[in-house]
Design a protein around this motif. Structure first.
Motif, PDB file in Angstrom:
ATOM      1  N   THR A 218       0.837  -1.204   0.000  1.00 20.91           N
ATOM      2  CA  THR A 218       0.000   0.000   0.000  1.00 20.91           C
ATOM      3  C   THR A 218       0.870   1.252   0.000  1.00 20.91           C
ATOM      4  O   THR A 218       0.562   2.227  -0.696  1.00 20.91           O
ATOM      5  N   ILE A 219       1.951   1.221   0.757  1.00 22.08           N
ATOM      6  CA  ILE A 219       2.859   2.366   0.772  1.00 22.08           C
ATOM      7  C   ILE A 219       3.428   2.597  -0.624  1.00 22.08           C
ATOM      8  O   ILE A 219       3.408   3.719  -1.130  1.00 22.08           O
ATOM      9  N   GLN A 220       3.925   1.546  -1.262  1.00 24.68           N
ATOM     10  CA  GLN A 220       4.514   1.686  -2.597  1.00 24.68           C
ATOM     11  C   GLN A 220       3.488   2.212  -3.597  1.00 24.68           C
ATOM     12  O   GLN A 220       3.791   3.089  -4.406  1.00 24.68           O
ATOM     13  N   LYS A 221       2.273   1.690  -3.517  1.00 22.04           N
ATOM     14  CA  LYS A 221       1.202   2.094  -4.439  1.00 22.04           C
ATOM     15  C   LYS A 221       0.858   3.578  -4.286  1.00 22.04           C
ATOM     16  O   LYS A 221       0.490   4.240  -5.254  1.00 22.04           O
ATOM     17  N   ASN A 222       0.996   4.103  -3.093  1.00 26.84           N
ATOM     18  CA  ASN A 222       0.579   5.487  -2.807  1.00 26.84           C
ATOM     19  C   ASN A 222       1.735   6.392  -2.387  1.00 26.84           C
ATOM     20  O   ASN A 222       1.504   7.469  -1.847  1.00 26.84           O
ATOM     21  N   LEU A 223       2.966   5.982  -2.650  1.00 29.88           N
ATOM     22  CA  LEU A 223       4.135   6.686  -2.129  1.00 29.88           C
ATOM     23  C   LEU A 223       4.149   8.174  -2.467  1.00 29.88           C
ATOM     24  O   LEU A 223       4.499   9.001  -1.625  1.00 29.88           O
ATOM     25  N   LYS A 224       3.736   8.540  -3.650  1.00 29.40           N
ATOM     26  CA  LYS A 224       3.771   9.948  -4.051  1.00 29.40           C
ATOM     27  C   LYS A 224       2.726  10.792  -3.309  1.00 29.40           C
ATOM     28  O   LYS A 224       2.812  12.012  -3.304  1.00 29.40           O
ATOM     29  N   LYS A 225       1.766  10.138  -2.678  1.00 27.23           N
ATOM     30  CA  LYS A 225       0.710  10.847  -1.956  1.00 27.23           C
ATOM     31  C   LYS A 225       0.976  10.932  -0.455  1.00 27.23           C
ATOM     32  O   LYS A 225       0.222  11.563   0.274  1.00 27.23           O
ATOM     33  N   LEU A 226       2.022  10.271   0.014  1.00 28.43           N
ATOM     34  CA  LEU A 226       2.255  10.128   1.446  1.00 28.43           C
ATOM     35  C   LEU A 226       3.435  10.950   1.940  1.00 28.43           C
ATOM     36  O   LEU A 226       4.426  11.118   1.231  1.00 28.43           O
ATOM     37  N   THR A 227       3.328  11.422   3.159  1.00 24.89           N
ATOM     38  CA  THR A 227       4.435  12.013   3.900  1.00 24.89           C
ATOM     39  C   THR A 227       4.506  11.293   5.234  1.00 24.89           C
ATOM     40  O   THR A 227       3.493  11.158   5.923  1.00 24.89           O
ATOM     41  N   PHE A 228       5.682  10.809   5.576  1.00 27.61           N
ATOM     42  CA  PHE A 228       5.906  10.166   6.874  1.00 27.61           C
ATOM     43  C   PHE A 228       6.756  11.114   7.709  1.00 27.61           C
ATOM     44  O   PHE A 228       7.787  11.590   7.252  1.00 27.61           O
ATOM     45  N   TYR A 229       6.297  11.369   8.926  1.00 29.60           N
ATOM     46  CA  TYR A 229       6.993  12.287   9.823  1.00 29.60           C
ATOM     47  C   TYR A 229       7.249  11.563  11.136  1.00 29.60           C
ATOM     48  O   TYR A 229       6.313  11.251  11.874  1.00 29.60           O
ATOM     49  N   TYR A 230       8.499  11.268  11.402  1.00 33.50           N
ATOM     50  CA  TYR A 230       8.880  10.499  12.577  1.00 33.50           C
ATOM     51  C   TYR A 230       9.495  11.407  13.636  1.00 33.50           C
ATOM     52  O   TYR A 230      10.298  12.278  13.326  1.00 33.50           O
ATOM     53  N   GLY A 231       9.139  11.154  14.880  1.00 36.61           N
ATOM     54  CA  GLY A 231       9.729  11.881  15.991  1.00 36.61           C
ATOM     55  C   GLY A 231      11.115  11.342  16.301  1.00 36.61           C
ATOM     56  O   GLY A 231      11.358  10.135  16.216  1.00 36.61           O
ATOM     57  N   ALA A 232      12.023  12.215  16.661  1.00 30.44           N
ATOM     58  CA  ALA A 232      13.399  11.801  16.966  1.00 30.44           C
ATOM     59  C   ALA A 232      13.521  11.226  18.375  1.00 30.44           C
ATOM     60  O   ALA A 232      14.490  10.539  18.680  1.00 30.44           O
ATOM     61  N   SER A 233      12.527  11.465  19.216  1.00 30.80           N
ATOM     62  CA  SER A 233      12.580  10.955  20.587  1.00 30.80           C
ATOM     63  C   SER A 233      11.231  10.350  20.970  1.00 30.80           C
ATOM     64  O   SER A 233      10.756  10.531  22.081  1.00 30.80           O
ATOM     65  N   ASP A 234      10.644   9.608  20.051  1.00 26.37           N
ATOM     66  CA  ASP A 234       9.307   9.045  20.229  1.00 26.37           C
ATOM     67  C   ASP A 234       9.417   7.608  20.729  1.00 26.37           C
ATOM     68  O   ASP A 234       9.900   6.729  20.022  1.00 26.37           O
ATOM     69  N   LEU A 235       8.975   7.351  21.948  1.00 28.99           N
ATOM     70  CA  LEU A 235       9.072   6.013  22.521  1.00 28.99           C
ATOM     71  C   LEU A 235       8.117   5.019  21.853  1.00 28.99           C
ATOM     72  O   LEU A 235       8.329   3.814  21.916  1.00 28.99           O
ATOM     73  N   TRP A 236       7.065   5.508  21.199  1.00 25.63           N
ATOM     74  CA  TRP A 236       6.139   4.626  20.491  1.00 25.63           C
ATOM     75  C   TRP A 236       6.708   4.191  19.148  1.00 25.63           C
ATOM     76  O   TRP A 236       6.324   3.170  18.596  1.00 25.63           O
ATOM     77  N   CYS A 237       7.578   4.993  18.610  1.00 25.24           N
ATOM     78  CA  CYS A 237       8.076   4.746  17.255  1.00 25.24           C
ATOM     79  C   CYS A 237       9.555   5.145  17.203  1.00 25.24           C
ATOM     80  O   CYS A 237       9.883   6.281  16.913  1.00 25.24           O
ATOM     81  N   PRO A 238      10.443   4.195  17.477  1.00 24.95           N
ATOM     82  CA  PRO A 238      11.871   4.531  17.548  1.00 24.95           C
ATOM     83  C   PRO A 238      12.448   5.009  16.212  1.00 24.95           C
ATOM     84  O   PRO A 238      11.901   4.720  15.146  1.00 24.95           O
TER      85      PRO A 238
END
Length: 90
Positions: free
Chosen positions: A18-38
């Motif tokens: 799904t990510i590959q199919k929609n990659l041009k439509k997506l933005t992923f924003y990750y926290g640098a100190s997020d304990l839920w999402c390293p």
């Protein structure tokens, strides 16, 4: 707590198709100190989708940005700017 427990039972792996199919439509924003999402998650997806719009927060915004008036406004302004940039490229 309930939502978190349900997500952990249901979402077991990243949906790369799904990510590959929609990659041009997506933005992923990750926290640098997020304990839920390293940061390793950011590094993994960046490696798997090098052409994607995948960003690591450099502003110290916390995972719970929606509960902070300052952080929620900062996130909203950032997203507004991203949308303006996308419209300008069209």
């Amino acid at each position: 707590m309930y939502l978190g427990s349900q997500e952990m039972r249901t979402v077991l792996e990243r949906d790369n198709g799904t990510i590959q199919k929609n990659l041009k439509k997506l933005t992923f924003y990750y926290g640098a100190s997020d304990l839920w999402c390293p940061v390793q998650y950011y590094e993994d997806i960046k490696k798997d989708f090098p052409s994607g719009d995948i960003r690591l927060c450099k502003k110290g915004i916390q995972h719970a940005f929606v509960t902070s008036l300052t952080s929620s406004r900062e996130m909203a302004a950032m997203i507004r700017d991203w949308l303006k940039d996308d419209l300008a490229e069209m």
